[in-house]
Design an enzyme around this catalytic site. Structure first.
Site, PDB file in Angstrom:
ATOM      1  N   ASP A  68     -11.550   2.225   4.058  1.00 25.07           N
ATOM      2  CA  ASP A  68     -10.915   2.170   5.146  1.00 25.07           C
ATOM      3  C   ASP A  68     -10.194   3.582   5.596  1.00 25.07           C
ATOM      4  O   ASP A  68     -10.366   4.332   4.765  1.00 25.07           O
ATOM      5  CB  ASP A  68      -9.844   1.148   5.424  1.00 25.07           C
ATOM      6  CG  ASP A  68      -9.714   0.673   6.893  1.00 25.07           C
ATOM      7  OD1 ASP A  68     -10.267   1.265   7.788  1.00 25.07           O
ATOM      8  OD2 ASP A  68      -8.948  -0.329   7.222  1.00 25.07           O
TER       9      ASP A  68
HETATM   10  C1  BGC Z   1      -9.490  -0.008  10.843  1.00 25.63           C
HETATM   11  C2  BGC Z   1     -10.856  -0.748  10.363  1.00 25.63           C
HETATM   12  C3  BGC Z   1     -11.620   0.157  11.350  1.00 25.63           C
HETATM   13  C4  BGC Z   1     -11.563   1.501  10.881  1.00 25.63           C
HETATM   14  C5  BGC Z   1     -12.539   2.755  11.599  1.00 25.63           C
HETATM   15  C6  BGC Z   1      -9.361   1.430  10.637  1.00 25.63           C
HETATM   16  O1  BGC Z   1      -7.967   1.779  11.170  1.00 25.63           O
HETATM   17  O2  BGC Z   1      -8.713  -0.563   9.723  1.00 25.63           O
HETATM   18  O3  BGC Z   1     -11.020  -2.080  10.528  1.00 25.63           O
HETATM   19  O4  BGC Z   1     -13.077  -0.310  10.863  1.00 25.63           O
HETATM   20  O5  BGC Z   1     -10.376   1.923  11.499  1.00 25.63           O
HETATM   21  O6  BGC Z   1     -12.373   2.717  13.035  1.00 25.63           O
END
Ligand code: BGC
Length: 742
Positions: free
Chosen positions: A281
């Site tokens: 993530d």
């Molecule tokens: C979130 C994810 C997301 C990623 C990319 C993160 O802050 O937890 O769910 O896909 O950002 O935007």
């Protein structure tokens, strides 16, 4: 009947709407191609594949040079198709080996056509419709050069304080699996075609169990609970061909999820044979330093690669440290090759090598069939919580209808969290849609500027509107920005002066219909006594307005059912239907207690002195304008052996005056087991349509795979013994029968 035609139109459309240029890649031969590519790659180029950069990270010559040198494998958040194609051209035509980039984005519940938030979609219990929505999202997003979506989110969430409960499908692992697979199939349908998106199952794993509902918080989940509740949706996702997995932010039992060898390597790779790739993530790898798990980025890179994260999102711990890790003998290059292989495999499978560019399409968005699907899904997502005096649907003879509230005409709020590509100006609000039906009968007053507004200056106009009308429809709830990532709430009532607004309107004595738009279950006890009807619409997306108007007018009949239990009070959280029993279970004696008004203990029970132990609205609950009666639950045998199939059937009758759809739910309870089992577990459901007076016998089949569980040693076992089976309209209101498994 109209639904039927929309269904046909949608299927014809889905079959015919393939972009002409096919991305072809034979699945056979891929491993050989990867072998030869890896043989040619420098160490730097390998690490490049493992690096994902954010698009806005200074679009400059130096960025183009990184791509030219093969030092980037992926970008996220490609805002412009031109720039995307330009970067891809550099990767494919100017880099040494011509390996295409893969472009990712959060396409969570639609792209330009925004569908209800996933929690709302799940309340439709209509997986075909959810799949159709994901397909449309894929068509729209892929037309803009997006190859990969960070969806579905399959975190089980039992805590409505957690803002991201909006992004998932509720508290049940079975339903979350069904919905997650529907989304996966919609995105990855016909993968070789450039109109598909690679799906990403997230957040692996346990992120939804954040303590206290505070986002990013620690999670403590015993392995049995992990295997029985949190892992199953991911397992199904992989079995159905999901190609990427995102490692989560949370600390899981003392080991952050992005450095967790048990979940990422042992379970995902060794037990499930996952051969796609794992992306971290956003910055979740370097955050292991704050977790107190790694002392620096060198250790971050070591822990993550050993655990099995293949691609780093945004951070650059890999980029800076993998070379030294190999040089210092901490890891072998084989580990790097494995990750690169996983990434290249997905790039080959999606056909990116054969068709790396996205052609410009003229009108890819908001086609009428997309909007019809969005309308139908929003309509089926709405859950009717109360309709005490049958104030809904609206009586045709009503001459004046007051439409009041901060969410009646809030075109941005109704799109909900994670809808970066939805446009407010393309959104149809309830006010707009109701005016289309009722024209000058509508008397509108906002009452409050937005959901958190505390000023009462709009109240007198709202009261005047109510006084002029025979019925009031109040649009309340929480704005889009009150749910989603990093938007946890401890106070789950209507924010701002909304409760006061309801009280002021109630003083007029007019019947009140409340429509709630929200990203989570809200606590409604403050307004329930003043609401004759409550329709829960979630954040319903682009076509939320017409969908709600269809229901209010009676053009359509509500059929959604909750996929998460609604608490009566914040102090009751977590409250979920599939809990275990205790030695002293709560009972009827612990019901009917006024909140905050302690009674003397009447029994020793897992309950409160000052609150009814049951939820305000249970999992599976939802009303219709008609009524359904259940009878004659029958099991095909009292005793079955391991290889038998048990037929369970129940008669459902439409006993009301309207055509309606009912979601018939099947639950089991393994009564005595070597590991205590939940009091109820959803195992199947059917959504059926019945005309007034019509009845149908609904059949379900239980096989042993639905009767087992993971034991303390991590094995899936099926134990002989007594089972209870339930069928009914929600997790509380059921008929039951027994059987014995030999
Ligand atoms: C979130 C994810 C997301 C990623 C990319 C993160 O802050 O937890 O769910 O896909 O950002 O935007």
């Amino acid at each position: 009947m109209k639904w039927f035609f929309i269904g046909i139109a949608l299927s014809v459309f889905l079959i015919s709407c393939k972009r002409p240029a096919e991305r072809r890649s034979k699945s056979d031969g891929i491993e050989e191609k990867i072998d030869s590519l890896i043989g040619l790659m420098t160490f730097e180029e390998k690490i490049g594949q493992m690096q994902q950069l954010h698009f806005s990270q200074s679009v400059s010559d130096s960025l183009f040079n990184l791509v030219r040198k093969g030092q980037v494998g992926s970008f996220l958040n490609a805002d412009s198709l031109e720039l995307r194609n330009k970067l891809q051209r550099i990767a494919v035509e100017e880099s040494r080996l011509g390996i295409p980039l893969i472009f990712g984005r959060d396409v969570i519940h639609g792209f330009r056509t925004v569908f209800p938030i996933p929690l709302g979609q799940s309340a439709s219990w209509n997986d075909s419709l959810v799949k159709a929505a994901a397909r449309i999202a894929a068509l729209e997003a892929s037309s803009q050069g997006i190859d990969w979506t960070f969806s579905p989110m399959m975190d089980i969430a039992r805590d409505p304080r957690w803002g991201r409960i909006a992004e998932g499908c509720g508290e049940d692992p079975y339903l979350t699996s069904i919905m997650g697979i529907a989304m996966l199939q919609g995105y990855q349908d016909d993968l070789k075609n450039s109109s598909s998106l690679v799906a990403c199952g997230k957040h692996y794993v346990g992120y939804g169990a954040a303590e206290g509902g505070r986002d990013y918080n620690t999670t403590l989940i015993p392995e049995t609970e992990l295997r029985n509740v949190y892992l199953p949706p991911f397992k199904r996702f992989i079995e159905e061909g999901g190609l990427t997995i995102m490692s989560a932010f949370n600390d899981l039992n003392g080991t952050p999820a992005s450095g967790n060898e048990f979940t990422l390597r042992q379970v995902l790779r060794n037990e499930w044979n996952f051969n796609g790739f794992v992306v971290s993530d956003w910055n979740s790898m370097p955050e292991m330093i704050s977790h107190g798990y790694c002392k620096d980025e060198y250790e971050v890179a070591l822990r993550s690669i050993v655990a099995g994260v293949d691609m780093e999102m945004v951070g650059n711990a890999y980029y800076k440290n993998l070379y030294s890790l190999v040089k210092n003998g901490e890891i072998t290059e084989r580990l790097i090759n494995e990750s690169v292989r996983n990434i290249l495999r997905v790039k080959f499978k999606t056909g990116l090598f054969d068709q790396p560019f996205t052609e410009v399409e003229k009108q890819p968005f908001l086609k009428s069939v997309y909007l019809e699907t969005a309308r139908k899904l929003a309509e089926e997502s709405c859950v009717l919580l109360r309709n005490d005096k049958n104030v809904l649907p609206l009586n045709e003879r009503i001459s004046h209808i007051a439409v009041i509230g901060p969410l009646a005409d809030a075109n941005l709020d109704q799109l909900g969290t994670w809808s970066p590509d939805g446009r407010p100006e393309e959104t149809r609000t309830p006010l707009l849609a109701l005016k289309e039906i009722y024209a000058e009968k509508i008397v509108y007053a906002k009452g409050l500027e937005n959901s958190t507004d505390k000023s009462e200056k709009g109240f007198s106009e709202a009261v005047t509107a109510a006084n002029k009308s025979q019925v009031v429809i109040l649009f309340l709830g929480e704005g889009a920005l009150l749910s989603g990532e990093n938007h946890s709430r401890a106070y789950l009532r209507l924010p701002g002066a909304q409760v006061k607004l309801v009280e002021n309107i109630a003083a007029t004595g007019k019947p009140i219909i409340v429509v709630i738009m929200a990203g989570r279950p809200l606590i409604l006890s403050d307004i329930e006594r003043n609401a004759d009807a409550i329709l829960y619409a979630w954040h319903p997306g682009t076509m939320g307005g017409p969908a709600i108007a269809d229901l209010i007018s009676g053009n359509k009949n509500p059929s959604g059912k909750l996929t998460v239990s609604f608490p009566r009070f914040e102090g009751q959280i977590p409250v979920y239907y599939n809990h275990r029993n205790t030695g002293r279970p709560a009972s009827k004696l612990n019901t009917g207690i006024t909140a905050g008004d302690p009674v003397n203990p009447v029994n020793a029970a897992a309950a409160y002195l000052d609150l009814d132990y049951t939820p305000a609205y249970p999992f599976g609950y939802g009303l219709s304008y008609t009524t359904f009666e259940y009878s004659d639950l029958t099991v095909s045998a009292d005793t079955i052996s391991m290889n038998d199939e048990l037929k369970v059937s129940v008669v459902v009758k439409n006993t009301g005056k309207y055509n309606g759809s009912e979601i018939v739910q099947l639950y089991i309870h393994d009564r005595y087991a070597s590991l205590t089992r939940p009091v109820k577990e959803l195992k199947d459901f059917k959504k059926i349509a019945l005309e007034p007076g019509e009845s149908k016998r609904i059949e379900f089949y239980l096989t042993k795979d639905k009767l087992g569980f993971y034991n303390q040693s991590g094995q899936f076992i099926i134990e002989p013994g007594d089972f209870e089976v339930f069928a009914g309209k929600n997790s509380f209101d059921v008929l039951n029968a027994r059987f014995y498994l030999k």
